[in-house]
Enzyme design. Structure first.
Site, PDB file in Angstrom:
ATOM      1  N   ASP A 116      -1.452   6.569   6.760  1.00  0.00           N
ATOM      2  CA  ASP A 116      -2.468   5.651   6.246  1.00  0.00           C
ATOM      3  C   ASP A 116      -2.723   4.679   7.385  1.00  0.00           C
ATOM      4  O   ASP A 116      -1.921   3.776   7.636  1.00  0.00           O
ATOM      5  CB  ASP A 116      -1.952   4.918   4.997  1.00  0.00           C
ATOM      6  CG  ASP A 116      -2.943   3.844   4.519  1.00  0.00           C
ATOM      7  OD1 ASP A 116      -3.984   3.668   5.183  1.00  0.00           O
ATOM      8  OD2 ASP A 116      -2.659   3.183   3.502  1.00  0.00           O
ATOM      9  N   LYS A 173     -12.459  -1.879   7.710  1.00  0.00           N
ATOM     10  CA  LYS A 173     -11.769  -2.796   8.634  1.00  0.00           C
ATOM     11  C   LYS A 173     -12.254  -2.558  10.069  1.00  0.00           C
ATOM     12  O   LYS A 173     -12.941  -3.391  10.619  1.00  0.00           O
ATOM     13  CB  LYS A 173     -10.260  -2.645   8.489  1.00  0.00           C
ATOM     14  CG  LYS A 173      -9.794  -3.072   7.083  1.00  0.00           C
ATOM     15  CD  LYS A 173      -8.576  -2.340   6.666  1.00  0.00           C
ATOM     16  CE  LYS A 173      -8.226  -2.366   5.210  1.00  0.00           C
ATOM     17  NZ  LYS A 173      -8.425  -3.556   4.437  1.00  0.00           N
ATOM     18  N   TRP A 227       0.835  -1.214   0.000  1.00  0.00           N
ATOM     19  CA  TRP A 227       0.000   0.000   0.000  1.00  0.00           C
ATOM     20  C   TRP A 227       0.863   1.255   0.000  1.00  0.00           C
ATOM     21  O   TRP A 227       0.544   2.239  -0.673  1.00  0.00           O
ATOM     22  CB  TRP A 227      -0.970  -0.020   1.186  1.00  0.00           C
ATOM     23  CG  TRP A 227      -1.859  -1.227   1.124  1.00  0.00           C
ATOM     24  CD1 TRP A 227      -1.893  -2.275   1.995  1.00  0.00           C
ATOM     25  CD2 TRP A 227      -2.805  -1.547   0.092  1.00  0.00           C
ATOM     26  NE1 TRP A 227      -2.803  -3.206   1.573  1.00  0.00           N
ATOM     27  CE2 TRP A 227      -3.378  -2.792   0.427  1.00  0.00           C
ATOM     28  CE3 TRP A 227      -3.238  -0.902  -1.077  1.00  0.00           C
ATOM     29  CZ2 TRP A 227      -4.350  -3.407  -0.370  1.00  0.00           C
ATOM     30  CZ3 TRP A 227      -4.202  -1.519  -1.875  1.00  0.00           C
ATOM     31  CH2 TRP A 227      -4.744  -2.742  -1.519  1.00  0.00           C
TER      32      TRP A 227
HETATM   33  N1  PMP Z   1      -4.063   1.098   2.751  1.00  0.00           N
HETATM   34  C1  PMP Z   1      -4.102  -0.017   3.509  1.00  0.00           C
HETATM   35  C2  PMP Z   1      -3.183  -0.141   4.695  1.00  0.00           C
HETATM   36  C3  PMP Z   1      -4.992  -1.045   3.177  1.00  0.00           C
HETATM   37  O1  PMP Z   1      -5.050  -2.151   3.908  1.00  0.00           O
HETATM   38  C4  PMP Z   1      -5.849  -0.890   2.050  1.00  0.00           C
HETATM   39  C5  PMP Z   1      -6.868  -1.935   1.649  1.00  0.00           C
HETATM   40  N2  PMP Z   1      -6.741  -3.166   2.145  1.00  0.00           N
HETATM   41  C6  PMP Z   1      -5.744   0.269   1.288  1.00  0.00           C
HETATM   42  C7  PMP Z   1      -4.863   1.250   1.689  1.00  0.00           C
HETATM   43  C8  PMP Z   1      -6.611   0.489   0.094  1.00  0.00           C
HETATM   44  O2  PMP Z   1      -7.883   0.723   0.564  1.00  0.00           O
HETATM   45  P1  PMP Z   1      -9.173   0.884  -0.359  1.00  0.00           P
HETATM   46  O3  PMP Z   1      -9.500  -0.474  -0.854  1.00  0.00           O
HETATM   47  O4  PMP Z   1     -10.176   1.431   0.599  1.00  0.00           O
HETATM   48  O5  PMP Z   1      -8.829   1.822  -1.438  1.00  0.00           O
END
Ligand code: PMP
Length: 360
Positions: free
Chosen positions: A174, A198, A102
């Protein structure tokens, strides 16, 4: 009705009381003769829910008056782009600590907007990440527009026990997979973002907590809809928000408050993680914990078996036993148990019992 033990990484388990409330109110919300989904997002009925959701986030995270709380769409992925669009001014550079897939996606977006620098990375030659860096390993740029950190790496199962710092530079977190899973001193951060799916509620809402100064100084040469000030000024009602998502988030926040808030759930989360890691360590004949001990996540626990076939068989046996969502992320394989706030201790105990007794 049988509810399974849900270890999905997101969307993930929701508190039963939050779901039951939604069931009970589905056809007639608060005597309005319609569901919350059918109300106008400008109606007083919905506005009450919206305001309550914002107030509960503020209360549970002790968000100071210096910060605004925004409810946006587009997931955390949109924030990968929206953060640099707003905060990275021409000629500036941003710092990223890359500790997983991510973080890699986040810096990739920033590089489209301007200059972005890897301040630290723990990526191995095979593209995997088994630890987070210490503060000493991070090469800071004191002039950076912001300093971006992923607090918990959902895929690899790593987490910062102490969030790194960059003195004098706004820190952007994040916190998608550990927001409200443990206490966080919001005042220290320039911007915190998290997809709701989550720890906060269903997918579709992204919570952004931002220092008002960053809103004020944010770029004005990007489309209005992507400017944080547009949403701050409109109390996150600039356009039609996913009203049902906000309603569910409100229900989840009420559950968390009733339980004693973030410090109370943190204790439970620590206990859940401790029990699970203990079983995995005890059965080291079968399970391999690859993440370095100091970097272990209390939200996403990852482990391997000797072969991909053995892992597949273990997931299948667990699924049969009502333990759902244990297949590791497709990028890294293995197994992963996401034990977010709404996953009860009893589910973790059921998983521990299964893993402790499992014979391939
Ligand atoms: N950052 C983290 C730490 C994640 O775990 C995730 C999704 N699992 C994301 C960003 C991306 O999130 P989204 O699917 O809401 O765009």
């Amino acid at each position: 009705m049988t509810r399974v033990h849900n270890f999905s990484a997101g969307p993930s388990a929701l508190p039963l009381v939050a779901l039951e409330r939604a069931r009970d109110e589905m056809l007639d919300y608060a005597g309005s003769g319609m569901s919350i989904m059918e109300q106008s997002h400008r109606a007083a009925v919905y506005e009450g829910v919206h305001d309550e959701a914002l107030a509960l986030i503020r209360e549970l995270m002790s968000v100071p008056d210096t910060h605004d709380i925004l409810l946006l769409q587009g997931g955390a992925s949109q924030q990968f782009a929206q953060v640099p669009m707003n905060l990275l001014h021409p000629g500036q550079s941003a710092d990223y600590v890359v500790t997983g897939v991510w973080g890699k996606k986040a810096i990739k977006e920033a590089k489209l907007v301007g200059q972005a620098r890897v301040a630290a990375s723990t990526e191995e030659s095979d593209g995997k990440f088994f630890r987070v860096p210490s503060q000493d390993e991070i090469k800071l740029d004191a002039q950076a527009a912001f300093f971006h950190v992923t607090t918990n790496n959902t895929v690899m199962g790593t987490q910062f026990s102490h969030v790194p710092e960059s003195p004098g530079v706004p820190v952007v977190l994040d916190a998608s997979s550990d927001i409200m899973g443990r206490p966080l001193d919001v005042a220290k951060y320039g911007l915190i973002y998290a997809g709701a799916q989550k720890n906060l509620g269903p997918s579709g809402i992204t919570v952004v907590i931002i220092d008002k100064q960053l809103i004020e100084t944010g770029r004005r040469d990007i489309p209005y809809f992507f400017q944080y000030r547009t949403h701050a000024e409109a109390k996150s009602l600039s356009n039609t928000i996913p009203t049902f998502g906000v309603y569910m988030l409100r229900n989840v926040m009420l559950w968390l408050k009733e339980l004693g808030g973030v410090s109370a759930i943190y204790k439970i989360n620590q206990e859940k993680a401790a029990r699970l890691y203990r079983v995995l360590e005890e059965r080291s004949d079968l399970y391999q914990l690859k993440v370095e001990k100091e970097s272990r996540s209390i939200m996403n626990v990852t482990w391997n078996l000797a072969t991909a076939e053995a892992e597949k068989a273990c997931v299948a046996a667990a699924t049969k036993a009502g333990l759902i969502g244990l297949k590791g992320h497709r990028i890294v394989g293995g197994l992963r148990a996401s034990i977010y706030n709404a996953v009860p201790l009893s589910s973790v105990d059921a998983l521990c019992e299964f893993l402790g007794n499992y014979r391939p």
